[in-house]
Design a protein around this motif. Structure first.
Motif, mmCIF file in Angstrom:
data_model
loop_
_atom_site.group_PDB
_atom_site.id
_atom_site.type_symbol
_atom_site.label_atom_id
_atom_site.label_comp_id
_atom_site.label_asym_id
_atom_site.label_seq_id
_atom_site.Cartn_x
_atom_site.Cartn_y
_atom_site.Cartn_z
ATOM 1 N N ALA A 157 0.981 -1.062 0.015
ATOM 2 C CA ALA A 157 -0.102 -0.054 0.040
ATOM 3 C C ALA A 157 0.744 1.289 -0.029
ATOM 4 N N GLN A 158 1.919 1.145 0.356
ATOM 5 C CA GLN A 158 2.882 2.258 0.269
ATOM 6 C C GLN A 158 4.312 1.811 -0.573
ATOM 7 N N VAL A 159 4.986 3.016 -1.068
ATOM 8 C CA VAL A 159 6.319 2.783 -1.592
ATOM 9 C C VAL A 159 7.370 2.809 -0.639
ATOM 10 N N GLY A 160 8.479 2.240 -0.964
ATOM 11 C CA GLY A 160 9.716 2.305 -0.065
ATOM 12 C C GLY A 160 10.365 0.745 0.411
ATOM 13 N N GLY A 161 9.467 -0.254 0.312
ATOM 14 C CA GLY A 161 10.066 -1.496 0.619
ATOM 15 C C GLY A 161 10.219 -1.839 1.963
ATOM 16 N N ALA A 162 11.702 -2.191 2.322
ATOM 17 C CA ALA A 162 12.221 -2.201 3.695
ATOM 18 C C ALA A 162 12.296 -0.898 4.280
ATOM 19 N N ALA A 163 12.535 -0.037 3.473
ATOM 20 C CA ALA A 163 13.013 1.430 3.871
ATOM 21 C C ALA A 163 11.687 2.409 4.163
ATOM 22 N N ILE A 164 10.975 1.905 4.982
ATOM 23 C CA ILE A 164 9.902 2.543 5.398
ATOM 24 C C ILE A 164 9.873 2.986 6.900
ATOM 25 N N SER A 165 8.907 3.905 7.264
ATOM 26 C CA SER A 165 8.639 4.107 8.726
ATOM 27 C C SER A 165 7.390 3.941 8.948
ATOM 28 N N ARG A 166 6.941 3.751 10.193
ATOM 29 C CA ARG A 166 5.429 2.990 10.674
ATOM 30 C C ARG A 166 5.279 3.435 12.110
ATOM 31 N N GLN A 167 4.116 3.887 12.516
ATOM 32 C CA GLN A 167 3.740 3.984 13.734
ATOM 33 C C GLN A 167 3.253 2.438 14.249
#
Length: 513
Positions: free
Chosen positions: A31-41
């Motif tokens: 649902a979002q781009v970035g693969g393993a390079a993402i931030s998340r609450q």
């Protein structure tokens, strides 16, 4: 052109290609781009943006940041590392400052009893610094042979040794203390299940990539979290005119002599297809094999335990070291050379190591912007744990139970160096549950479709041509002339959040030949 996969490499390729005037469509399964390079609450009711998978940046070249106008800020950590240890039954520690000074020298002397080990440390990392300065610029150039690269190096002997000798032997040439040698060896084992005494090059390759980034080897904190990095890459691609489509699952790639037909389904499961002159594949090589109907190659196997935490407060240390200093860099636990060897032997025999070597660090000490106002005001902090020698195979039969046991072990190991139990320091989420989330390679595979949960998509390669036909190329060719690799494991120079795979894929397609 179609880019399969909106991870950081796919986004870099899309940005370069779109800036060159190519029509670019990026198809991302999640649902979002970035693969393993993402931030998340990660934790409900806790306003903290955690870097969910990857968490530090070193290999991203300044050239890519400049070329694409990436609005990325990387903060230096005030401390390189702190190693929890004990000597003569007493708590001890080894502090390595970012810029090594008197405090580092004193710490070595107190731990080892002389100045010799610090002298060896300075010599080793001085040589590595020279190698990094000479080698890093070649990562954004066409591939050289190993001999051609050596001609550009001031320390050819170290380049030879890292390629031809076991990493443990290279380290032992400079360091003698078991704890100090272990600190050095860990850079050859991040995400890589390898025997540091073998001459197969696995540990040496991993070590090299962890020490050469941007000519300094420094690992820096992405301000705003890792999602700020991939977000900047996505913004650059969109500014250049690339179309990014999420919840788009590529199901097959049908190749022809002059085009590739990309079959995919949207978020409602509706089938679609698009014809492209070229496809850039940001997915792992084994995923590309499945999409093209090729025989599957060897299955990758990741080797890491990742734990994300939010703390109500930093725990006090038995050594008396200031936790705001000790946790600001990489905090090593049970990573002496002997403990690394024992853990490898047990994991290779199919057992979860009795003592799991691991390291932790506190992102929020370098970048408090990832904390919400309340969390910052009440002194909360993040803590990230990364365990070694925990290959995916150990978790296959009982993923939940083995992960739970691995967490229990590393928490107990960390507690041995704390004045108070780690679990007592954890913040609580909206349901009153401790803020601790763990992921094994099996969990990473399930969430990111990353085969084997391998964070590099497979074994790393030396950053040189491996065959005469690769010399002068970008190391991104696949079995299909119109499909170009961009993933970490599909390209010669991959690994970490670097963008090098995407950069090389774009250069391959754009540069006249």
């Amino acid at each position: 052109m179609v880019v399969v996969g909106g991870g950081h490499n796919g986004l870099v390729a899309a940005a370069y290609l779109a800036r060159a005037g190519r029509s670019v469509l990026v198809l991302e399964r999640l649902a979002q781009v970035g693969g393993a390079a993402i931030s998340r609450q990660v934790f409900d009711g806790v306003d903290v943006r955690l870097s969910a998978y990857s968490y530090l940046v070193s290999l991203l070249p300044d050239r890519i940041v400049s070329d694409l106008g990436l609005e990325v800020r990387l903060a230096d950590r005030s401390v390189a590392s702190y190693t929890a240890a004990s000597r003569d039954g007493r708590p001890a520690g080894l502090l390595v400052e970012r810029d090594e000074g008197p405090a580092t020298a004193t710490s070595f002397r107190q731990l080892t009893g002389s100045d010799d080990e610090f002298t060896g440390w300075q010599r080793f990392y001085g040589r590595l610094s020279t190698l990094a300065e000479d080698l890093a610029p070649t990562l954004t150039e066409p591939l050289l042979t190993s001999d051609q690269l050596a001609e550009r190096l001031r320390d050819r002997e170290l380049w030879h040794d890292l390629r031809e000798r076991p990493l443990a032997d290279v380290v032992a040439d400079h360091l003698t203390d078991d704890v100090v040698r272990g600190v050095a060896l860990t850079d050859g084992l991040i995400g890589t299940f390898a025997d540091v005494h073998a001459d197969d090059g696995l540990a040496g390759r991993c070590f090299l990539y962890h020490l050469v980034g941007n000519g300094t080897g420094r690992w820096r904190v992405p301000v705003g979290g890792m999602g700020a990095v991939s977000g900047a890459m996505a913004a650059a691609a969109r500014r250049a005119g690339a179309e990014l489509v999420t919840r788009a699952t590529v199901t097959a790639l049908e190749t022809a002599s002059d085009a590739v037909t990309v079959h995919w389904t949207d978020h409602d499961g509706r089938a679609d297809a698009v014809e492209a002159g070229h496809v850039v594949c940001g997915a792992a090589p084994s995923v590309l094999d499945a999409l093209t109907g090729a025989a599957a190659g060897p299955r990758p196997s990741g080797s890491q335990l990742k734990i994300n935490m939010v703390l109500a407060r930093l725990p006090r240390l038995r050594s008396g070291a200031d936790p705001a200093t000790a946790f600001a860099g990489t905090f090593h636990v049970d990573e002496s050379a002997g403990q690394i060897d024992a853990a490898y032997a047990q994991a290779a025999a199919g057992r979860l190591p009795d003592v799991i070597p691991f390291e932790v660090y506190c992102h929020s000490l370098s970048d408090p912007s990832i904390l919400g106002p309340v969390e910052r005001a009440t002194g909360q902090h993040t803590l990230t744990l990364f365990g070694l020698h925990t290959p995916a195979e150990l978790f296959r039969d009982d993923p939940v139970g083995t992960r739970r046991e691995a967490v229990r072990r590393v928490v107990a190991q960390l507690d041995a160096h704390l004045e108070e139990p780690l679990l007592d320091c954890l913040a609580l989420d909206a349901a009153g549950e401790p803020c601790l989330q763990a992921a094994s390679p099996v969990d990473v595979e399930e969430s990111l479709a990353m085969p084997g949960g391998h964070i590099f998509h497979g074994d790393l390669a030396w950053p040189v041509a491996s065959a005469p036909e690769e010399v002068g190329t970008w190391g991104v060719a696949t079995a299909h002339p119109r499909i170009v690799a961009a993933s970490s494991g599909g390209t010669v120079r991959g690994g970490g959040v670097s963008g090098l795979g995407g950069y090389a894929a774009a250069r391959h397609l754009l540069d006249p030949r």
